[in-house]
Design a protein around this motif. Structure first.
Motif, PDB file in Angstrom:
ATOM      1  N   MET A  32       0.852  -1.184   0.000  1.00  0.00           N
ATOM      2  CA  MET A  32       0.000   0.000   0.000  1.00  0.00           C
ATOM      3  C   MET A  32       0.888   1.233   0.000  1.00  0.00           C
ATOM      4  O   MET A  32       1.886   1.312   0.694  1.00  0.00           O
ATOM      5  CB  MET A  32      -0.887  -0.025   1.238  1.00  0.00           C
ATOM      6  CG  MET A  32      -1.912   1.049   1.237  1.00  0.00           C
ATOM      7  SD  MET A  32      -3.107   0.679   2.525  1.00  0.00           S
ATOM      8  CE  MET A  32      -3.539   2.313   2.958  1.00  0.00           C
ATOM      9  N   SER A  33       0.530   2.206  -0.787  1.00  0.00           N
ATOM     10  CA  SER A  33       1.369   3.395  -0.890  1.00  0.00           C
ATOM     11  C   SER A  33       0.999   4.420   0.183  1.00  0.00           C
ATOM     12  O   SER A  33      -0.097   4.410   0.739  1.00  0.00           O
ATOM     13  CB  SER A  33       1.228   4.022  -2.279  1.00  0.00           C
ATOM     14  OG  SER A  33      -0.087   4.486  -2.471  1.00  0.00           O
ATOM     15  N   GLU A  34       1.936   5.266   0.439  1.00  0.00           N
ATOM     16  CA  GLU A  34       1.710   6.349   1.399  1.00  0.00           C
ATOM     17  C   GLU A  34       0.718   7.345   0.796  1.00  0.00           C
ATOM     18  O   GLU A  34       0.616   7.461  -0.415  1.00  0.00           O
ATOM     19  CB  GLU A  34       3.048   7.057   1.688  1.00  0.00           C
ATOM     20  CG  GLU A  34       2.881   8.178   2.669  1.00  0.00           C
ATOM     21  CD  GLU A  34       4.165   8.956   2.911  1.00  0.00           C
ATOM     22  OE1 GLU A  34       4.136   9.786   3.819  1.00  0.00           O
ATOM     23  OE2 GLU A  34       5.144   8.749   2.200  1.00  0.00           O
ATOM     24  N   THR A  76       0.827  18.393  -7.368  1.00  0.00           N
ATOM     25  CA  THR A  76       1.383  17.496  -8.378  1.00  0.00           C
ATOM     26  C   THR A  76       2.891  17.682  -8.500  1.00  0.00           C
ATOM     27  O   THR A  76       3.639  16.704  -8.552  1.00  0.00           O
ATOM     28  CB  THR A  76       0.705  17.733  -9.739  1.00  0.00           C
ATOM     29  OG1 THR A  76      -0.699  17.453  -9.598  1.00  0.00           O
ATOM     30  CG2 THR A  76       1.299  16.855 -10.818  1.00  0.00           C
ATOM     31  N   MET A  77       3.356  18.921  -8.516  1.00  0.00           N
ATOM     32  CA  MET A  77       4.787  19.181  -8.652  1.00  0.00           C
ATOM     33  C   MET A  77       5.563  18.862  -7.376  1.00  0.00           C
ATOM     34  O   MET A  77       6.654  18.323  -7.430  1.00  0.00           O
ATOM     35  CB  MET A  77       5.027  20.631  -9.066  1.00  0.00           C
ATOM     36  CG  MET A  77       4.638  20.902 -10.501  1.00  0.00           C
ATOM     37  SD  MET A  77       5.120  22.535 -11.057  1.00  0.00           S
ATOM     38  CE  MET A  77       4.028  23.566 -10.128  1.00  0.00           C
ATOM     39  N   ALA A  78       5.018  19.197  -6.228  1.00  0.00           N
ATOM     40  CA  ALA A  78       5.760  19.065  -4.973  1.00  0.00           C
ATOM     41  C   ALA A  78       5.692  17.670  -4.366  1.00  0.00           C
ATOM     42  O   ALA A  78       6.637  17.244  -3.705  1.00  0.00           O
ATOM     43  CB  ALA A  78       5.247  20.090  -3.960  1.00  0.00           C
ATOM     44  N   PHE A  79       4.608  16.953  -4.585  1.00  0.00           N
ATOM     45  CA  PHE A  79       4.419  15.674  -3.891  1.00  0.00           C
ATOM     46  C   PHE A  79       4.280  14.471  -4.822  1.00  0.00           C
ATOM     47  O   PHE A  79       4.288  13.345  -4.347  1.00  0.00           O
ATOM     48  CB  PHE A  79       3.203  15.747  -2.962  1.00  0.00           C
ATOM     49  CG  PHE A  79       3.396  16.688  -1.813  1.00  0.00           C
ATOM     50  CD1 PHE A  79       4.040  16.267  -0.658  1.00  0.00           C
ATOM     51  CD2 PHE A  79       2.963  18.004  -1.889  1.00  0.00           C
ATOM     52  CE1 PHE A  79       4.221  17.132   0.409  1.00  0.00           C
ATOM     53  CE2 PHE A  79       3.148  18.877  -0.826  1.00  0.00           C
ATOM     54  CZ  PHE A  79       3.781  18.436   0.318  1.00  0.00           C
ATOM     55  N   ALA A  80       4.124  14.681  -6.100  1.00  0.00           N
ATOM     56  CA  ALA A  80       4.020  13.608  -7.095  1.00  0.00           C
ATOM     57  C   ALA A  80       2.989  12.546  -6.735  1.00  0.00           C
ATOM     58  O   ALA A  80       3.318  11.385  -6.551  1.00  0.00           O
ATOM     59  CB  ALA A  80       5.386  12.960  -7.327  1.00  0.00           C
ATOM     60  N   PRO A  81       1.726  12.940  -6.632  1.00  0.00           N
ATOM     61  CA  PRO A  81       0.716  11.919  -6.344  1.00  0.00           C
ATOM     62  C   PRO A  81       0.579  10.952  -7.527  1.00  0.00           C
ATOM     63  O   PRO A  81       0.804  11.332  -8.670  1.00  0.00           O
ATOM     64  CB  PRO A  81      -0.564  12.726  -6.146  1.00  0.00           C
ATOM     65  CG  PRO A  81      -0.337  13.997  -6.879  1.00  0.00           C
ATOM     66  CD  PRO A  81       1.140  14.254  -6.816  1.00  0.00           C
ATOM     67  N   LEU A 117      -4.609  11.573  -1.132  1.00  0.00           N
ATOM     68  CA  LEU A 117      -4.033  11.150  -2.405  1.00  0.00           C
ATOM     69  C   LEU A 117      -2.922  10.126  -2.220  1.00  0.00           C
ATOM     70  O   LEU A 117      -2.048  10.317  -1.368  1.00  0.00           O
ATOM     71  CB  LEU A 117      -3.457  12.364  -3.134  1.00  0.00           C
ATOM     72  CG  LEU A 117      -4.365  13.579  -3.261  1.00  0.00           C
ATOM     73  CD1 LEU A 117      -3.588  14.775  -3.764  1.00  0.00           C
ATOM     74  CD2 LEU A 117      -5.518  13.257  -4.187  1.00  0.00           C
ATOM     75  N   PRO A 118      -2.905   9.060  -3.027  1.00  0.00           N
ATOM     76  CA  PRO A 118      -1.788   8.125  -2.959  1.00  0.00           C
ATOM     77  C   PRO A 118      -0.545   8.776  -3.575  1.00  0.00           C
ATOM     78  O   PRO A 118      -0.617   9.390  -4.634  1.00  0.00           O
ATOM     79  CB  PRO A 118      -2.265   6.932  -3.789  1.00  0.00           C
ATOM     80  CG  PRO A 118      -3.285   7.495  -4.721  1.00  0.00           C
ATOM     81  CD  PRO A 118      -3.909   8.672  -4.003  1.00  0.00           C
ATOM     82  N   LEU A 119       0.576   8.681  -2.869  1.00  0.00           N
ATOM     83  CA  LEU A 119       1.823   9.253  -3.371  1.00  0.00           C
ATOM     84  C   LEU A 119       2.604   8.202  -4.150  1.00  0.00           C
ATOM     85  O   LEU A 119       2.608   7.025  -3.798  1.00  0.00           O
ATOM     86  CB  LEU A 119       2.683   9.771  -2.213  1.00  0.00           C
ATOM     87  CG  LEU A 119       2.099  10.943  -1.436  1.00  0.00           C
ATOM     88  CD1 LEU A 119       3.020  11.334  -0.289  1.00  0.00           C
ATOM     89  CD2 LEU A 119       1.876  12.133  -2.357  1.00  0.00           C
ATOM     90  N   ALA A 120       3.261   8.650  -5.185  1.00  0.00           N
ATOM     91  CA  ALA A 120       4.097   7.750  -5.981  1.00  0.00           C
ATOM     92  C   ALA A 120       5.300   7.332  -5.147  1.00  0.00           C
ATOM     93  O   ALA A 120       5.808   8.096  -4.335  1.00  0.00           O
ATOM     94  CB  ALA A 120       4.562   8.458  -7.247  1.00  0.00           C
ATOM     95  N   ARG A 121       5.719   6.102  -5.347  1.00  0.00           N
ATOM     96  CA  ARG A 121       6.937   5.651  -4.687  1.00  0.00           C
ATOM     97  C   ARG A 121       7.609   4.625  -5.584  1.00  0.00           C
ATOM     98  O   ARG A 121       6.964   3.943  -6.362  1.00  0.00           O
ATOM     99  CB  ARG A 121       6.654   5.084  -3.313  1.00  0.00           C
ATOM    100  CG  ARG A 121       5.940   3.775  -3.302  1.00  0.00           C
ATOM    101  CD  ARG A 121       5.875   3.203  -1.903  1.00  0.00           C
ATOM    102  NE  ARG A 121       5.650   1.779  -2.037  1.00  0.00           N
ATOM    103  CZ  ARG A 121       5.106   1.045  -1.134  1.00  0.00           C
ATOM    104  NH1 ARG A 121       4.736   1.571   0.001  1.00  0.00           N
ATOM    105  NH2 ARG A 121       4.931  -0.236  -1.324  1.00  0.00           N
TER     106      ARG A 121
END
Length: 166
Positions: free
Chosen positions: A1-3, A65-70, A112-116
């Protein structure tokens, strides 16, 4: 599961700025009781709290979108975020001691799910040539001297002049 990144509208305008940038600049405002407001412990070095007007013409959804890359930002979430006025609180899940249970001071706008990175890709092995090839340094063009001989000649000339004068 993503953050996840939790986006909260603050129901009280504080005018406070507590962001990655303000922390880097050494600013440390007195923060409101965020743990009480969120219903769990909060690591304040991970959050961002600021007035929406600080973004100028940028939409909040674009900033996130730019700062956290959801991973995903659906149109309903973007519409709700972009309609916000006042102050916003952005809280990554890693900053919380448990699930958020916002009180009357906050309204959850989106989670929002963050990309990892998944680190699951299989990469090809790099070709290794153990025989290191020696490459010669390029020689200067014929008829051209580098700066070092000129410097040496200049120093020698200065030494001769000093000897002659004394």
């Amino acid at each position: 599961m993503s953050e996840r990144l939790h986006v909260f509208a603050m129901n009280t305008e504080t005018g406070l700025r507590h962001t990655h940038l303000t922390r880097a600049q050494g600013e440390a405002p007195a923060l409101p009781p965020l743990a009480d407001w969120l219903g769990t412990a909060v690591e304040t070095d991970e959050i961002e709290l600021f007035p929406i007007r600080d973004l100028g013409d940028m939409m909040l959804s674009d900033y996130i979108t730019m700062a956290f890359a959801p991973e995903a930002l659906d149109s309903d979430d973007a519409r709700r975020m972009n309609a916000l006025l006042g102050d916003v609180l952005l809280v990554p899940e890693r900053a919380l001691g448990g699930p958020p249970r916002p009180g009357a001071a906050l309204t959850l706008i989106a989670s929002l799910p963050l990309a990892r990175a998944d680190h699951k890709a299989t990469l090809p092995k790099a070709a290794m040539d153990l025989r290191a090839e020696q490459t010669a340094a390029p020689s200067p063009a014929p008829g051209r001297m580098g700066a070092l001989p000129w410097l040496m000649m200049g120093l020698a000339l200065i030494a001769l002049i000093l000897l002659w004068v004394s």
